[in-house]
Design an enzyme around this catalytic site. Structure first.
Site, short mmCIF file in Angstrom:
data_model
loop_
_atom_site.label_atom_id
_atom_site.label_comp_id
_atom_site.label_asym_id
_atom_site.label_seq_id
_atom_site.Cartn_x
_atom_site.Cartn_y
_atom_site.Cartn_z
CE LYS A 173 -1.68 3.06 1.90
NZ LYS A 173 -1.44 4.45 1.45
CD GLU A 176 -2.55 8.63 0.82
OE1 GLU A 176 -1.61 7.82 0.94
OE2 GLU A 176 -3.25 9.01 1.78
CB SER A 226 4.55 10.36 10.40
OG SER A 226 3.24 9.84 10.37
CB CYS A 281 13.53 9.07 7.78
SG CYS A 281 14.50 7.73 7.10
CD GLU A 383 10.17 13.46 10.72
OE1 GLU A 383 8.99 13.07 10.86
OE2 GLU A 383 11.05 12.75 10.22
P1 NAD Z 1 2.67 9.21 6.78
O1 NAD Z 1 2.81 8.58 8.11
O2 NAD Z 1 1.74 10.35 6.62
O3 NAD Z 1 2.16 8.10 5.71
C1 NAD Z 1 2.77 6.84 5.63
C2 NAD Z 1 1.73 5.83 5.14
O4 NAD Z 1 0.68 5.74 6.09
C3 NAD Z 1 1.11 6.19 3.81
O5 NAD Z 1 0.99 5.04 3.01
C4 NAD Z 1 -0.25 6.74 4.21
O6 NAD Z 1 -1.24 6.51 3.22
C5 NAD Z 1 -0.57 5.98 5.47
N1 NAD Z 1 -1.43 6.75 6.37
C6 NAD Z 1 -1.46 8.10 6.50
N2 NAD Z 1 -2.37 8.46 7.42
C7 NAD Z 1 -2.92 7.31 7.89
C8 NAD Z 1 -3.92 7.04 8.87
N3 NAD Z 1 -4.54 8.01 9.56
N4 NAD Z 1 -4.23 5.75 9.12
C9 NAD Z 1 -3.63 4.76 8.44
N5 NAD Z 1 -2.67 4.97 7.50
C10 NAD Z 1 -2.32 6.23 7.23
O7 NAD Z 1 4.14 9.58 6.30
P2 NAD Z 1 4.59 10.43 5.02
O8 NAD Z 1 4.24 11.85 5.23
O9 NAD Z 1 4.14 9.76 3.77
O10 NAD Z 1 6.18 10.24 5.10
C11 NAD Z 1 7.02 11.05 5.89
C12 NAD Z 1 7.33 10.41 7.22
O11 NAD Z 1 7.94 9.13 7.01
C13 NAD Z 1 8.35 11.20 8.03
O12 NAD Z 1 7.94 11.21 9.37
C14 NAD Z 1 9.65 10.41 7.87
O13 NAD Z 1 10.57 10.56 8.92
C15 NAD Z 1 9.11 9.03 7.82
N6 NAD Z 1 10.07 8.11 7.20
C16 NAD Z 1 10.74 7.25 8.03
C17 NAD Z 1 11.68 6.41 7.50
C18 NAD Z 1 12.44 5.47 8.40
O14 NAD Z 1 13.06 4.55 7.88
N7 NAD Z 1 12.42 5.63 9.70
C19 NAD Z 1 11.94 6.42 6.13
C20 NAD Z 1 11.23 7.28 5.31
C21 NAD Z 1 10.28 8.14 5.87
#
Ligand code: NAD
Length: 500
Positions: A173, A176, A226, A281, A383
């Protein structure tokens, strides 16, 4: 207009819902296309497809699974330019950056090609008289991956090559916001010879994620994103009895000792804090110089370099800093900058007033530098996920280490020094998952494992490398006794008891 559905059983599938989300070009704010948002029923149907493919794939010998991955690796290399262009158009990062992340993803495929060796068991002969003991690793079953926008190709590649090499079937997944590159990569996996149903992509939002977390057929979930969402996914997934690894947010510090080579430090910070618009990240978002003189030299050297950064869309080959992903991110970053000013931090370089003719609707933020940041400010604690670097001045090495260890996140950190003793003390004491010594972004190579500590990772396993193999397999241990005919004196030879 480009309309993206799902990829199931080696072909695209529109799904059964009409719920969609716009895919935005962050360089203009214009709509590039639409992505379908799966319903629970659609997700359950895809899970069933993956479950149907599981018996055949898990029984396929590891060496044969590896052959598909060898083909896949070649196809990724062949289509690198096409994939990078798809990725940059939706994410906004520069083409070299996009190619870089695909190349790092290919390294995981190369690692997974070694699965016959990686998944080998252990054997102990004669743990007791006539008793042997051996262990094997078996696939966990149907597994899901939920991934963020910021590495649309690489982060999914951290997961499914290892998962399918181990004999699992997979449902991805993706974000989006950046779904297209994964859809093309799924076609390449099919072209590589992967049987239908082994790798599937379902696009969607919270409804799709919740359906994956609640479906009892899904045995394990890998999440990257996140911290707030990762904690939710870990809690709900484990409450439903699943194995979950959730890699989350970060606030990465670079400790700069007085003896560090300042040219190297500045080069490193320009790349690690402003590359990919700070949306990594592993980006360094806090610089921690030790001593006033170190801090003064650092800020003086950084300022002109940040002002000189070329802010432009990825279509301009000289671009060094592209847009951030969305209007929401843009607003959030501006809000944090204002909070920093209001709390008394000194904004040395202000990147808020960027204007690019022809890209007025784009989400461009220029490089920003704060000095005089303190640990109670939100620009330090949170962050920001944008091109904003905070300088927190410290008087001693011990004070700096204590500060880093006190932060709630523990993803990555770095020290710049010429002193081996300080470097050794640092990596030994710091409570962070990935540590760089004169290396600003210490992302491990694919045959080591990636993962943070504290609120940067929920679960017991890091990702890819041997930790990936462990996460995507279950250990089974056999203890065997074969009553010996020779010992009991019975005849089991070919001669029927005659002497020969
Ligand atoms: P996000 O948490 O908003 O989204 C990640 C995934 O979760 C997406 O597929 C999204 O559709 C889904 N999602 C979003 N809201 C949701 C909800 N309410 N319920 C269920 N699923 C939901 O993250 P983002 O903005 O796409 O990416 C940035 C974040 O990812 C930053 O915090 C970054 O630090 C982190 N990140 C971490 C690593 C790591 O290895 N630690 C690597 C890359 C990115």
């Amino acid at each position: 207009m480009n309309s993206i559905g799902h990829f199931v059983s080696n072909e695209s599938w529109p799904g059964t819902t009409s719920r969609v989300s716009d895919i935005i070009n962050p360089a203009t704010g214009g709509v590039l296309g639409m992505v379908t948002l799966a319903s629970k029923a659609d997700v359950d149907a895809v899970v069933q497809t993956a479950a149907d493919a599981l018996p055949g794939w898990s029984a396929t010998p590891p060496a044969k699974r590896a052959m598909v991955l060898f083909n896949f690796r070649d196809l990724l290399k062949k289509h690198m330019d096409e994939l990078a262009a798809l990725l940059s158009a939706e994410h906004g990062k520069t083409l070299p950056d996009a190619k870089g992340e695909i190349a790092r993803g290919i390294e995981v495929v190369e690692f997974a090609c070694g699965i016959p060796q990686l998944i080998k068991g252990e054997y102990s002969e004669a743990v007791a008289r006539n008793v042997d003991c051996f262990s094997v690793r078996q696939p966990v079953g149907v597994v899901a991956g939920i991934t963020p926008f910021n590495f649309p190709a690489m982060v999914p590649l951290w997961m499914y090559p290892v998962a399918i090499a181990c004999g699992n079937t997979f449902i991805l997944k993706p974000s989006e916001k950046t779904p297209s590159v994964v859809m093309r990569i799924a076609e390449l996996l099919a072209e590589a010879g992967l049987p239908a149903g082994v790798f599937n992509v379902v696009n969607g939002d919270k409804e799709a994620v919740d359906a994956l977390l609640d479906n009892p057929v899904v045995e394990a979930v890998s999440f990257v994103g996140s911290t707030a969402i990762g904690h939710y996914i870990y809690s709900r997934g484990t409450a439903n009895g699943k194995r979950v690894q959730a890699l989350c947010g970060a606030k990465n510090h670079m400790l700069i000792m007085p003896d560090a080579d300042m040219d190297q430090v500045v080069d490193a910070l320009i790349g690690s804090s402003y590359g990919s618009a700070g949306e990594r990240c592993m980006a360094i978002s806090v610089a921690v110089p030790v001593g006033k003189d170190t801090a003064d030299r650092l800020v003086a050297a950084l300022e002109p370099r940040i002002r000189a950064l070329k802010v432009a869309p990825y279509t301009d080959p000289s671009s060094e800093l592209g847009p951030v992903i969305s209007q929401q991110s843009y607003d959030k970053i501006h809000d944090y900058i204002q909070q920093g000013i209001d709390k008394g931090a000194e904004l040395i370089v202000d990147g808020r007033d960027i204007e690019l003719p022809g890209h007025e609707g784009g989400y461009f933020v220029g490089g920003c530098l704060f000095d005089g940041v303190t640990t109670d400010m939100s620009i330090y604690t949170d962050e920001i996920f944008g091109p904003v670097l905070s300088v927190v001045r410290t008087e001693s090495y011990d004070e700096a280490v204590k500060m880093i260890n006190s932060h709630e996140y523990g993803n990555g950190t770095a020290i710049f020094t010429r002193d081996g003793d300080a470097a050794r003390d640092f990596w030994a004491r710091v409570r962070i998952g990935m540590v760089g010594i004169n290396v600003p972004i210490p992302v491990p190579v694919a045959y080591h494992s990636f993962g943070g500590w504290k609120r940067s990772l929920f679960g017991d396993h890091s990702i890819h490398g041997m930790e990936g193999v462990r996460f995507y397999t279950r250990l089974k241990t056999m203890t065997t006794r074969w009553p010996s005919g020779i010992r009991t004196g019975a005849e089991f030879n070919f001669t029927g008891g005659k002497d020969v």
